[in-house]
Enzyme design. Structure first.
Site, PDB file in Angstrom:
ATOM      1  CG  ASN A   1      29.190 -23.389  -8.712  1.00 56.45           C
ATOM      2  OD1 ASN A   1      28.512 -23.388  -9.725  1.00 56.45           O
ATOM      3  ND2 ASN A   1      30.502 -23.301  -8.746  1.00 56.45           N
TER       4      ASN A   1
ATOM      5  CG  HIS B   1      -2.072   0.948   1.090  1.00 55.83           C
ATOM      6  ND1 HIS B   1      -3.168   0.685   0.295  1.00 55.83           N
ATOM      7  CD2 HIS B   1      -2.286   2.173   1.633  1.00 55.83           C
ATOM      8  CE1 HIS B   1      -4.024   1.708   0.371  1.00 55.83           C
ATOM      9  NE2 HIS B   1      -3.505   2.613   1.170  1.00 55.83           N
TER      10      HIS B   1
ATOM     11  CD  GLU C   1      -3.303  -1.612  -1.781  1.00 57.50           C
ATOM     12  OE1 GLU C   1      -2.801  -0.939  -0.876  1.00 57.50           O
ATOM     13  OE2 GLU C   1      -4.175  -1.182  -2.545  1.00 57.50           O
TER      14      GLU C   1
END
Length: 703
Positions: free
Chosen positions: A430, A48, A70
């Site tokens: 990795n 918001h 929202e």
């Protein structure tokens, strides 16, 4: 009278980035079975706040995404919808899209409209209660091909070859200029966006060495220093989509929309602190000029956060901090000169002067430590990116991995945080790809199906130690040796494990049987090592078959100040960084041997070490040419040792580093310079280069 909103752009960009980072952290910590209501509310408030700030500046694309976000969050926190895995995936995708839009408004990089429409559609369907099983971590809709011009400056063509090969895997590479020795230009047609392209470039070249131009938009995306992960915004948006005149002075969305947002949020909230953000997060509230607004619409810029947020921190540009550190460095040098001059004064006649100089030294030291601490940041700034990386990569590989972080509060210099992020990311990927096994293989080996990846940071003396630990299969000695022989590297079965592990850092070395988009191309580990050593650090490997692998990185706390040992060769002073020194000794004449064609070696505790005479390297007339009449300083770098032959040990110092390359030019075997207390310039040795030099045959060295 119009309002100049440009002064607030930077604040919005920084706070929106903080909200997005905070939102991602909270999303990754959600328990799907029983989500914490406070966490859901915090995620909602973060979204918001971004929406309110974006609406204030007329960034309607960001407002559109956050509004739909929202709506879905609101239904979840009201228990109208149950939280599911595909919803979290969609939220994370929305965060990526918002970051892309934020970059677009901040520095003009192209916005990915297709990705925005895709994620908005997914969020809308989820908000209506539909399932979206095709939403996977890291999924993005197909992206249109883009054309880039890449201009490399002062980069050897040989160094670029692995990068050019990698770029060719992602698109079509067309050289446009012949290699002139100073610059090289190519054109690249690819589906990579700017962020992905920079991820590839940052491993091989610094951002000072390459300029990237998007030919589709004529947007230059090169940066002058390569901060990368923590870039400060270069300025206001290149183009503001809001009209200059009209209601609200052309800077606000229509009054009806603002009134609705105001009623919802009781203010736009883009100057509010991110919910759940640590107290140390910087915050700033600029004062807005008073001016009329749309009737009945409160002026968002005049809202003031709580006093505690305002008084606990302040935003200061990095340039100002760097200038302050540089001035304190000069002050330290001046204080050292005064102390050396005052030391020659009669202590009886000038007692008060000497006391004042001693007090000045204490105050200068305290000031130096206080100023240096301003640049120190917790390593959590880097660690916080890896929950998302682990989640996405493990999902692609079909693995179950738990990430643990230890020592997130450990502090190090901001410049190091910026530079360590990419090498750490490569090491983590990795470990996920090569280290940790799939669930069925782990169960067959008697392990839990879920693997563990641990990131640990701690202080040890004047260094910070970062460890990447996995409980996977460990390194395969035989496969590494076989691959090394295949590449023509000098190896033998009698090599120690440590020597075998070091082969992984050879350029282009990879044991991956299948090349994936995670790893296996052989581009990276040698660059990881080079980048870490470029920061004055070291990287070490240890592994136990079947139990896992540990990669240990040792770094200095800061790149501005160095603990070093000063040595003398005749009247010249050199500084050896303490982190490289193993011991110093005066050998017996019988311990020094001459090897035909390979120079001299010295016997130290059962092993023969090559002797590097600094007077020969730098062409200085020494006090003595016989090692048993001088001092040998044993140093270690890249797993190899050498003995530096000098005339004398002068003492241990904490020196302020000055770039020799910036102020003069690059000098072989010298990494930087400093100013001593007597005003003389002392050169700081590049120990890694000297150790490599010690392995060069004497005939070649003489030539």
């Amino acid at each position: 009278m119009s309002i100049d909103m440009s002064q607030f752009y930077q604040v919005f960009f920084e706070e929106a980035a903080e909200h997005l980072s905070n939102m991602e952290t909270l999303l990754l910590g959600l328990d799907l079975a029983a989500p914490d209501p406070d966490t859901l509310n915090a995620i909602f408030r973060a979204a918001h706040s971004i929406k309110g700030g974006a609406g204030t500046f007329g960034f309607t694309d960001m407002t559109e995404v956050t509004h739909i976000l929202e709506t879905l969050l609101d239904r979840i926190r009201k228990n109208e919808l149950a939280l599911r895995e595909d919803m979290v995936d969609a939220f994370l995708q929305a965060g990526d899209v918002l970051r892309n839009l934020l970059d677009h408004h901040r520095d003009g990089t192209p916005a990915d409209e297709a990705a925005m429409r895709h994620v908005c559609g997914v969020l809308e369907r989820l908000a209506q209660g539909e399932a979206c099983p095709n939403v996977l971590p890291g999924d993005t809709p197909p992206t249109a091909s883009r054309r880039y011009r890449l201009s490399f400056h002062k980069v050897a063509r040989k160094k670029l070859e692995p990068l050019l090969s990698e770029l060719a895997r992602h698109g079509k590479v067309s050289p446009t200029d012949p290699d002139s020795g100073a610059s090289y230009t190519i054109e690249l047609e690819t589906t990579l966006d700017e962020a992905a392209l920079w991820d590839l470039l940052d491993f091989v070249v610094s951002r000072r060495q390459v300029e990237v131009t998007c030919l589709d938009t004529s947007t230059v995306t090169a940066a002058d220093d390569g901060f990368g992960f923590f870039d400060d915004a270069p300025g206001a948006p290149a183009a503001n989509p809001v009209a200059e005149e009209g209601d609200g002075f052309g800077l606000f969305v229509p009054a009806e929309e603002i009134r609705r947002q105001t009623e919802e949020a009781q203010g736009f909230g883009f100057f509010e602190g991110a919910p759940g953000t640590p107290d140390s997060a910087p915050s700033l509230t600029p004062a807005a000029p008073s001016s009329p607004s749309a009737p009945g619409t409160p002026n968002a810029a005049t809202r003031t956060p709580p006093v505690s947020a305002e008084s606990s921190s302040i935003r200061v540009s990095v340039e100002k901090v760097d200038q302050l550190i540089n001035l304190v460095g000069e002050l330290v040098i001046t204080q050292s000169m005064l102390a050396q001059t005052a030391a020659r004064a009669d202590p009886v006649l000038y007692e008060s002067l000497l006391n004042s100089v001693a007090q000045l030294e204490r105050n200068t030291r305290d000031l130096q430590e206080a100023v240096m601490s301003i640049r120190m940041l917790p390593i959590s700034f880097v660690f916080s990116r890896f929950p998302r990386v682990v989640r996405d990569v493990a999902g692609k590989l079909g693995k179950q991995v738990e990430l643990r972080t230890i020592g997130e509060g450990t502090e190090l210099d901001k410049s190091l945080i910026e530079k360590i992020a990419d090498p750490l990311t490569h090491l983590v990927r990795n470990s996920l790809d090569h280290g940790i096994e799939t669930p069925d293989k782990r169960l067959a080996a008697g392990k839990p199906a879920k693997g563990t990846l641990t990131l640990r940071a701690s202080h040890q003396g004047g260094n910070i130690v970062i460890e990447v630990i996995d409980d996977g299969a460990g390194l395969n000695r035989e496969r590494i040796l076989a691959k090394a022989r295949e590449r023509g590297l000098p190896v033998s079965d009698t090599m120690s494990d440590q020597e075998v592990w070091q082969l992984i850092f050879a350029p282009g070395f990879s044991t991956a049987e299948v090349v994936t988009d995670v790893s296996g191309r052989g581009v990276g580990m040698d660059v990881v090592k080079r980048n870490i050593e470029g920061m004055g650090g070291r990287v070490e490997l240890s592994s136990v078959p079947g139990q896992g692998t540990t990669v240990t990185i040792r770094l200095p706390l800061t790149l501005a100040i160095l603990d070093g040992m000063s040595v003398a060769v005749q009247d010249e002073i050199f500084i050896i960084p303490l982190g490289y020194i193993v011991e110093s000794l005066q050998p017996a004449a019988s311990d020094v041997k001459t090897v035909a064609g390979d120079g001299r070696v010295v016997a130290v505790r059962g092993e023969y070490l090559p002797v590097v005479a600094l007077h020969q390297v730098f062409n200085i007339r020494p006090r003595t040419e016989r090692p048993h009449e001088g001092i040998l300083v044993v140093v270690e770098s890249e797993g190899k040792k050498a003995a530096l032959f000098v005339d004398d040990l002068v003492g241990q110092h904490q020196v302020v580093i000055k770039s020799l390359e910036t102020n003069y030019r690059k000098v072989p075997c010298i990494s930087a310079a400093t100013i001593m207390g007597d005003g003389r310039v002392a050169l700081i040795l590049d120990v890694a280069a000297l150790v490599r030099l010690s392995r060069t045959p004497a005939a070649a060295l003489a030539a």
